[in-house]
Write a protein that holds these residues in place. Structure first.
Motif, PDB file in Angstrom:
ATOM      1  N   THR A  11       0.874  -1.170   0.000  1.00  7.02           N
ATOM      2  CA  THR A  11       0.000   0.000   0.000  1.00  7.02           C
ATOM      3  C   THR A  11       0.905   1.212   0.000  1.00  7.02           C
ATOM      4  OG1 THR A  11      -1.700  -1.188   1.227  1.00  7.02           O
ATOM      5  CG2 THR A  11      -1.807   1.219   1.258  1.00  7.02           C
ATOM      6  N   PHE A  12       0.653   2.112  -0.926  1.00 10.57           N
ATOM      7  CA  PHE A  12       1.484   3.302  -1.093  1.00 10.57           C
ATOM      8  C   PHE A  12       0.802   4.494  -0.450  1.00 10.57           C
ATOM      9  CE2 PHE A  12       2.484   7.154  -3.496  1.00 10.57           C
ATOM     10  CZ  PHE A  12       3.858   7.184  -3.370  1.00 10.57           C
ATOM     11  N   ILE A  13       1.570   5.225   0.350  1.00 19.46           N
ATOM     12  CA  ILE A  13       1.102   6.473   0.954  1.00 19.46           C
ATOM     13  C   ILE A  13       2.124   7.546   0.611  1.00 19.46           C
ATOM     14  CG2 ILE A  13       0.495   7.688   3.081  1.00 19.46           C
ATOM     15  CD1 ILE A  13       0.047   4.864   4.339  1.00 19.46           C
ATOM     16  N   GLY A  14       1.674   8.601  -0.029  1.00 26.81           N
ATOM     17  CA  GLY A  14       2.568   9.694  -0.381  1.00 26.81           C
ATOM     18  C   GLY A  14       2.110  10.969   0.296  1.00 26.81           C
ATOM     19  N   ALA A  15       3.038  11.714   0.857  1.00 27.69           N
ATOM     20  CA  ALA A  15       2.725  12.985   1.499  1.00 27.69           C
ATOM     21  C   ALA A  15       3.377  14.100   0.697  1.00 27.69           C
ATOM     22  CB  ALA A  15       3.230  13.001   2.940  1.00 27.69           C
ATOM     23  N   THR A  16       2.627  15.186   0.530  1.00 26.89           N
ATOM     24  CA  THR A  16       3.151  16.323  -0.207  1.00 26.89           C
ATOM     25  C   THR A  16       2.571  17.612   0.343  1.00 26.89           C
ATOM     26  OG1 THR A  16       3.367  17.350  -2.394  1.00 26.89           O
ATOM     27  CG2 THR A  16       1.366  16.084  -1.993  1.00 26.89           C
ATOM     28  N   GLU A  53       2.499  20.126  -1.736  1.00 29.21           N
ATOM     29  CA  GLU A  53       2.104  20.759  -2.993  1.00 29.21           C
ATOM     30  C   GLU A  53       0.754  20.197  -3.440  1.00 29.21           C
ATOM     31  OE1 GLU A  53       3.936  23.208  -4.245  1.00 29.21           O
ATOM     32  OE2 GLU A  53       5.431  22.913  -2.674  1.00 29.21           O
ATOM     33  N   ASN A  54       0.156  20.854  -4.422  1.00 29.81           N
ATOM     34  CA  ASN A  54      -1.093  20.359  -4.988  1.00 29.81           C
ATOM     35  C   ASN A  54      -0.780  19.089  -5.773  1.00 29.81           C
ATOM     36  OD1 ASN A  54      -3.350  19.862  -6.603  1.00 29.81           O
ATOM     37  ND2 ASN A  54      -3.832  22.030  -6.789  1.00 29.81           N
ATOM     38  N   PRO A  55      -1.294  17.926  -5.343  1.00 27.41           N
ATOM     39  CA  PRO A  55      -0.950  16.673  -6.013  1.00 27.41           C
ATOM     40  C   PRO A  55      -1.417  16.628  -7.470  1.00 27.41           C
ATOM     41  CG  PRO A  55      -2.623  16.316  -4.341  1.00 27.41           C
ATOM     42  CD  PRO A  55      -2.168  17.723  -4.194  1.00 27.41           C
ATOM     43  N   SER A  56      -2.438  17.369  -7.815  1.00 28.50           N
ATOM     44  CA  SER A  56      -2.915  17.385  -9.204  1.00 28.50           C
ATOM     45  C   SER A  56      -1.847  17.889 -10.161  1.00 28.50           C
ATOM     46  CB  SER A  56      -4.158  18.268  -9.328  1.00 28.50           C
ATOM     47  OG  SER A  56      -5.194  17.759  -8.538  1.00 28.50           O
ATOM     48  N   PHE A  57      -0.944  18.715  -9.668  1.00 28.76           N
ATOM     49  CA  PHE A  57       0.101  19.279 -10.512  1.00 28.76           C
ATOM     50  C   PHE A  57       1.453  18.613 -10.303  1.00 28.76           C
ATOM     51  CE2 PHE A  57      -2.772  22.993  -9.731  1.00 28.76           C
ATOM     52  CZ  PHE A  57      -3.332  23.006 -11.000  1.00 28.76           C
ATOM     53  N   GLU A  58       1.685  18.044  -9.144  1.00 31.87           N
ATOM     54  CA  GLU A  58       3.026  17.581  -8.794  1.00 31.87           C
ATOM     55  C   GLU A  58       3.194  16.069  -8.737  1.00 31.87           C
ATOM     56  OE1 GLU A  58       5.475  19.695  -8.666  1.00 31.87           O
ATOM     57  OE2 GLU A  58       4.185  21.462  -8.800  1.00 31.87           O
ATOM     58  N   ALA A 112      -4.823   6.398  -6.534  1.00 33.47           N
ATOM     59  CA  ALA A 112      -4.745   6.855  -5.144  1.00 33.47           C
ATOM     60  C   ALA A 112      -6.022   7.560  -4.723  1.00 33.47           C
ATOM     61  CB  ALA A 112      -3.560   7.812  -4.995  1.00 33.47           C
ATOM     62  N   ALA A 113      -6.190   7.637  -3.436  1.00 38.46           N
ATOM     63  CA  ALA A 113      -7.208   8.493  -2.836  1.00 38.46           C
ATOM     64  C   ALA A 113      -6.462   9.687  -2.251  1.00 38.46           C
ATOM     65  CB  ALA A 113      -7.971   7.745  -1.740  1.00 38.46           C
ATOM     66  N   VAL A 114      -6.941  10.885  -2.525  1.00 36.32           N
ATOM     67  CA  VAL A 114      -6.266  12.093  -2.048  1.00 36.32           C
ATOM     68  C   VAL A 114      -7.027  12.638  -0.851  1.00 36.32           C
ATOM     69  CG1 VAL A 114      -5.577  14.442  -2.641  1.00 36.32           C
ATOM     70  CG2 VAL A 114      -5.398  12.619  -4.345  1.00 36.32           C
ATOM     71  N   TYR A 115      -6.301  12.892   0.210  1.00 32.64           N
ATOM     72  CA  TYR A 115      -6.875  13.465   1.425  1.00 32.64           C
ATOM     73  C   TYR A 115      -6.207  14.800   1.690  1.00 32.64           C
ATOM     74  CZ  TYR A 115      -8.610   8.744   2.132  1.00 32.64           C
ATOM     75  OH  TYR A 115      -9.231   7.539   1.961  1.00 32.64           O
ATOM     76  N   LEU A 116      -6.997  15.829   1.774  1.00 34.50           N
ATOM     77  CA  LEU A 116      -6.486  17.160   2.080  1.00 34.50           C
ATOM     78  C   LEU A 116      -6.559  17.354   3.585  1.00 34.50           C
ATOM     79  CD1 LEU A 116      -5.546  19.951   1.113  1.00 34.50           C
ATOM     80  CD2 LEU A 116      -7.944  20.574   0.880  1.00 34.50           C
ATOM     81  N   LEU A 117      -5.410  17.579   4.198  1.00 33.16           N
ATOM     82  CA  LEU A 117      -5.369  17.785   5.636  1.00 33.16           C
ATOM     83  C   LEU A 117      -5.571  19.269   5.922  1.00 33.16           C
ATOM     84  CD1 LEU A 117      -2.353  15.484   6.534  1.00 33.16           C
ATOM     85  CD2 LEU A 117      -4.791  14.920   6.472  1.00 33.16           C
TER      86      LEU A 117
END
Length: 175
Positions: free
Chosen positions: A63-68, A70-75, A84-89
């Motif tokens: 299972t992959f978890i990536g933290a950023t 930046e806006n993941p849509s662009f980066e 992936a599922a994107v969660y905005l903190l």
């Protein structure tokens, strides 16, 4: 599950390969174990580095978890993002940050703090617990060096300087 961390700032494809090998070994062991791979600052991986995760995410090896920040849509690579599922903190509420200060005080990690200074600290942290904790640590060390019994708002202002809010150069809040 085993937890493997990779820093995109310091790592590369070699680290991804090592994570894959560890995940395969855990999966194929006598007592199979799932694997979570956490990539910090994933936006710093280039397209080919991000692509290296794809077959293993698709196969279910880990299972992959990536933290950023930046806006993941662009980066983040669109192929990886589509899997992936994107969660905005969201930033923490002032009440949450005040609880952190109260816990630090309850553990006697720093001297007493004037209420107005707590309000200033919470504003300075701007919803970011890490920024608040780093500031509390700095305050505790500085107060210890100066043998202060209490942190006043005036002393806090002097220590923090005039930078009370984070500067958002891009005009958007951090993701």
């Amino acid at each position: 599950a085993q937890f493997i961390t990779i820093s995109a700032v310091l790592g590369g494809v070699k680290d991804i390969r090592e994570a894959v090998e560890r995940a395969q070994a855990a999966r194929d062991s006598l007592e199979p174990l799932r694997t979570l791979v956490f990539a910090d600052e994933v936006h710093r991986f280039n397209k080919s580095q991000q692509d290296a995760f794809l077959p293993h995410v698709e196969s279910g090896l880990f299972t992959f978890i990536g933290a950023t920040t930046e806006n993941p849509s662009f980066e983040v690579n669109s192929a990886l993002l589509s899997r992936a599922a994107v969660y905005l903190l969201q930033p923490l509420a002032p009440e949450d940050l005040k609880q952190i200060v109260a816990l630090a005080q309850a553990q006697q990690a720093l001297p007493a703090i004037e209420n107005v200074a707590i309000e200033r600290l919470v504003a300075y942290a701007d919803g970011d617990a890490r920024r608040l904790l780093n500031t509390l640590e700095t305050l505790a060390m500085a107060a210890g060096q100066q043998a202060l019994d209490a942190i006043t708002d005036a002393w806090l202002l002097q220590l923090l300087g005039q930078q009370l809010r984070r500067y958002d150069e891009g005009g958007e809040q951090v993701y």
